[in-house]
Design a protein around this motif. Sequence first.
Motif, PDB file in Angstrom:
ATOM      1  N   GLN A   1       4.524 -14.718   9.181  1.00  0.00           N
ATOM      2  CA  GLN A   1       3.492 -14.640  10.210  1.00  0.00           C
ATOM      3  C   GLN A   1       3.647 -13.382  11.051  1.00  0.00           C
ATOM      4  N   SER A   2       4.892 -12.973  11.313  1.00  0.00           N
ATOM      5  CA  SER A   2       5.107 -11.764  12.095  1.00  0.00           C
ATOM      6  C   SER A   2       4.606 -10.540  11.347  1.00  0.00           C
ATOM      7  N   ALA A   3       4.738 -10.543  10.015  1.00  0.00           N
ATOM      8  CA  ALA A   3       4.217  -9.432   9.225  1.00  0.00           C
ATOM      9  C   ALA A   3       2.697  -9.394   9.297  1.00  0.00           C
ATOM     10  N   ILE A   4       2.063 -10.548   9.139  1.00  0.00           N
ATOM     11  CA  ILE A   4       0.608 -10.613   9.229  1.00  0.00           C
ATOM     12  C   ILE A   4       0.150 -10.213  10.627  1.00  0.00           C
ATOM     13  N   GLY A   5       0.894 -10.682  11.645  1.00  0.00           N
ATOM     14  CA  GLY A   5       0.547 -10.317  13.007  1.00  0.00           C
ATOM     15  C   GLY A   5       0.613  -8.814  13.232  1.00  0.00           C
ATOM     16  N   GLU A   6       1.626  -8.164  12.631  1.00  0.00           N
ATOM     17  CA  GLU A   6       1.758  -6.716  12.806  1.00  0.00           C
ATOM     18  C   GLU A   6       0.590  -5.963  12.195  1.00  0.00           C
ATOM     19  N   ILE A   7       0.228  -6.294  10.959  1.00  0.00           N
ATOM     20  CA  ILE A   7      -0.790  -5.494  10.280  1.00  0.00           C
ATOM     21  C   ILE A   7      -2.188  -5.741  10.835  1.00  0.00           C
ATOM     22  N   LEU A   8      -2.365  -6.836  11.607  1.00  0.00           N
ATOM     23  CA  LEU A   8      -3.681  -7.149  12.162  1.00  0.00           C
ATOM     24  C   LEU A   8      -3.723  -7.034  13.678  1.00  0.00           C
ATOM     25  N   THR A   9      -2.741  -6.350  14.268  1.00  0.00           N
ATOM     26  CA  THR A   9      -2.692  -6.157  15.712  1.00  0.00           C
ATOM     27  C   THR A   9      -2.877  -4.677  16.037  1.00  0.00           C
ATOM     28  N   THR A  10      -3.631  -4.389  17.107  1.00  0.00           N
ATOM     29  CA  THR A  10      -3.857  -3.011  17.546  1.00  0.00           C
ATOM     30  C   THR A  10      -2.511  -2.346  17.867  1.00  0.00           C
ATOM     31  N   PRO A  11      -2.296  -1.050  17.496  1.00  0.00           N
ATOM     32  CA  PRO A  11      -3.221  -0.149  16.796  1.00  0.00           C
ATOM     33  C   PRO A  11      -3.093  -0.202  15.280  1.00  0.00           C
ATOM     34  N   ILE A  12      -2.147  -1.027  14.785  1.00  0.00           N
ATOM     35  CA  ILE A  12      -1.926  -1.082  13.340  1.00  0.00           C
ATOM     36  C   ILE A  12      -3.164  -1.625  12.634  1.00  0.00           C
ATOM     37  N   ARG A  13      -3.893  -2.512  13.319  1.00  0.00           N
ATOM     38  CA  ARG A  13      -5.067  -3.124  12.692  1.00  0.00           C
ATOM     39  C   ARG A  13      -6.069  -2.079  12.235  1.00  0.00           C
ATOM     40  N   PHE A  14      -6.352  -1.080  13.076  1.00  0.00           N
ATOM     41  CA  PHE A  14      -7.293  -0.024  12.694  1.00  0.00           C
ATOM     42  C   PHE A  14      -6.779   0.733  11.470  1.00  0.00           C
ATOM     43  N   ARG A  15      -5.497   1.062  11.466  1.00  0.00           N
ATOM     44  CA  ARG A  15      -4.923   1.783  10.336  1.00  0.00           C
ATOM     45  C   ARG A  15      -4.976   0.940   9.060  1.00  0.00           C
ATOM     46  N   THR A  16      -4.737  -0.349   9.223  1.00  0.00           N
ATOM     47  CA  THR A  16      -4.823  -1.252   8.080  1.00  0.00           C
ATOM     48  C   THR A  16      -6.220  -1.237   7.472  1.00  0.00           C
ATOM     49  N   PHE A  17      -7.222  -1.360   8.306  1.00  0.00           N
ATOM     50  CA  PHE A  17      -8.599  -1.382   7.800  1.00  0.00           C
ATOM     51  C   PHE A  17      -8.980  -0.050   7.150  1.00  0.00           C
ATOM     52  N   MET A  18      -8.536   1.058   7.743  1.00  0.00           N
ATOM     53  CA  MET A  18      -8.820   2.364   7.148  1.00  0.00           C
ATOM     54  C   MET A  18      -8.132   2.491   5.778  1.00  0.00           C
ATOM     55  N   LEU A  19      -6.908   2.003   5.701  1.00  0.00           N
ATOM     56  CA  LEU A  19      -6.157   2.060   4.452  1.00  0.00           C
ATOM     57  C   LEU A  19      -6.829   1.215   3.379  1.00  0.00           C
ATOM     58  N   TRP A  20      -7.178  -0.007   3.730  1.00  0.00           N
ATOM     59  CA  TRP A  20      -7.795  -0.903   2.755  1.00  0.00           C
ATOM     60  C   TRP A  20      -9.173  -0.409   2.338  1.00  0.00           C
ATOM     61  N   ALA A  21      -9.978   0.032   3.310  1.00  0.00           N
ATOM     62  CA  ALA A  21     -11.320   0.515   2.989  1.00  0.00           C
ATOM     63  C   ALA A  21     -11.247   1.758   2.109  1.00  0.00           C
ATOM     64  N   GLY A  22     -10.348   2.678   2.451  1.00  0.00           N
ATOM     65  CA  GLY A  22     -10.221   3.898   1.662  1.00  0.00           C
ATOM     66  C   GLY A  22      -9.767   3.619   0.243  1.00  0.00           C
ATOM     67  N   TYR A  23      -8.789   2.728   0.108  1.00  0.00           N
ATOM     68  CA  TYR A  23      -8.294   2.407  -1.238  1.00  0.00           C
ATOM     69  C   TYR A  23      -9.355   1.664  -2.039  1.00  0.00           C
ATOM     70  N   GLY A  24     -10.074   0.754  -1.392  1.00  0.00           N
ATOM     71  CA  GLY A  24     -11.128   0.028  -2.095  1.00  0.00           C
ATOM     72  C   GLY A  24     -12.214   0.955  -2.606  1.00  0.00           C
ATOM     73  N   CYS A  25     -12.617   1.935  -1.786  1.00  0.00           N
ATOM     74  CA  CYS A  25     -13.634   2.902  -2.213  1.00  0.00           C
ATOM     75  C   CYS A  25     -13.155   3.720  -3.401  1.00  0.00           C
ATOM     76  N   LEU A  26     -11.902   4.164  -3.346  1.00  0.00           N
ATOM     77  CA  LEU A  26     -11.348   4.951  -4.450  1.00  0.00           C
ATOM     78  C   LEU A  26     -11.297   4.140  -5.737  1.00  0.00           C
ATOM     79  N   VAL A  27     -10.816   2.910  -5.641  1.00  0.00           N
ATOM     80  CA  VAL A  27     -10.660   2.088  -6.841  1.00  0.00           C
ATOM     81  C   VAL A  27     -12.017   1.749  -7.456  1.00  0.00           C
ATOM     82  N   ALA A  28     -13.047   1.578  -6.625  1.00  0.00           N
ATOM     83  CA  ALA A  28     -14.383   1.317  -7.162  1.00  0.00           C
ATOM     84  C   ALA A  28     -14.825   2.458  -8.069  1.00  0.00           C
ATOM     85  N   ALA A  29     -14.660   3.692  -7.605  1.00  0.00           N
ATOM     86  CA  ALA A  29     -15.052   4.849  -8.415  1.00  0.00           C
ATOM     87  C   ALA A  29     -14.152   4.998  -9.628  1.00  0.00           C
ATOM     88  N   TYR A  30     -12.856   4.763  -9.445  1.00  0.00           N
ATOM     89  CA  TYR A  30     -11.900   4.916 -10.548  1.00  0.00           C
ATOM     90  C   TYR A  30     -12.226   3.975 -11.703  1.00  0.00           C
TER      91      TYR A  30
END
Length: 434
Positions: free
Chosen positions: A226-255
């Motif tokens: 739970q502490s790991a989930i809390g970290e990746i979904l808590t500000t400011p890490i949450r924004f970085r998490t979403f940018m990371l996931w969105a960027g990787y998802g976009c790349l993989v779609a094209a790939y």
Amino acid sequence: MSRFQVMAVVIALTLILIDGFDVAAMAYAAPVLSREWGIQPAALGFLLSASLFGMAAGSIFLTPLADKIGRRRLTLISLVVISIGMVASVFAGDATQLLVFRIVTGLGVGGMMANLNVLVSEYSSNKRRGSIMGIYTAGYPIGATIGGLVAGPLIPNFGWHSLFAVGAVLTIIMLVVSWIWLPESLDYLFTRRPAGALKRVNNILAKIGRPALDALPAITATGKEQSAIGEILTTPIRFRTFMLWAGYGCLVAAYYFANTWTPKIIAGVTGDNSIGVTTGTIANAGGILGCFVFSALAVRYRARPLLVIALLGSAAAYVVFSMLFTQITLAMVLALFLGMLTTAGIAGFYTVSPEIYSARARATGVGWMIGLGRLVSIVAPILVGYLLAGGWKPENIFVLFAAPLAASALCIVALAFSLKRQTRSTEPVAATLS
């Protein structure tokens, strides 16, 4: 590295090569299959995504079993599942049967890949771990390229069934090899401590030249999930998490669009299935090159700028390919760059993502990033099938997928700005791999 370590790493690398071969087999068989069975583009999209769907399910449902039954045992079970799927694919009588068998194959691949990643890292020496992990990342496109080299002469002479037969034989051979020589994960033995764990640990330590232990070390308390989930979904890490996931998802779609549909599209333009297979093979060869080029450049330059360059270069390459793919010689050259740049992007995400999280949250954050990518990899080929069935021209689809690549680059730029704003009082994050 000891002989035992080299053996363990070589087995894992060979397994990931065969994973690439088995998953890519459908793309190389697609042109012949669609003609023999009269499969329409939309249905073909489902067939091309079937193994990817299985991989996602395997990652979600099979991989967690490794913590209970051991990584070696789960790897062997996964190899049995892959063998069943590949053998059954040889005897598939229609598209529905083949769809089911490809899901089964992907299920085994998805269940095994995370285990291989751990084993390669664990049995590599500190000095050589970075270079070995780079080779491991390239293993999948290497296997896919080998599949194309085999498919070129094999399918015209013996039919599409023969390609799945070769994959089945190779998988069964590696099942036997792994049964005899693949070691258990030391991490599993230290943490789960099955019967005879100390003896098994000392047996492995002796083979790698380390002193034996009188007793297993005490288990230290670690952060809860739970502490790991809390970290990746808590500000400011949450924004970085979403940018990371969105960027990787976009790349993989094209790939995965390019990886699964390029052979079929080129075969349709030329009327020659072998040229389609050759073009797909060249793209996968470019992926191998891209992985090594990125790894070499990342030794000297920062990984994030390299990743942005690779993503923007990929977007440009897709647009240029859309203009020139009917000129076959140029298309083959461009296919090399498509594969090189997009796979370099994937290697880049694997490099920059660990620095976003602390050690206790890294597996959760990066693991979910990869899981999201697998879900996107299912949707992209199916979407393309419907677009083609709806009258879209292939060149327009390549332009369409240039957009998410550009969006992916913007995500990494936003991620970089967020990291720069991080104050020194913030909890330290993982050291960058760049």
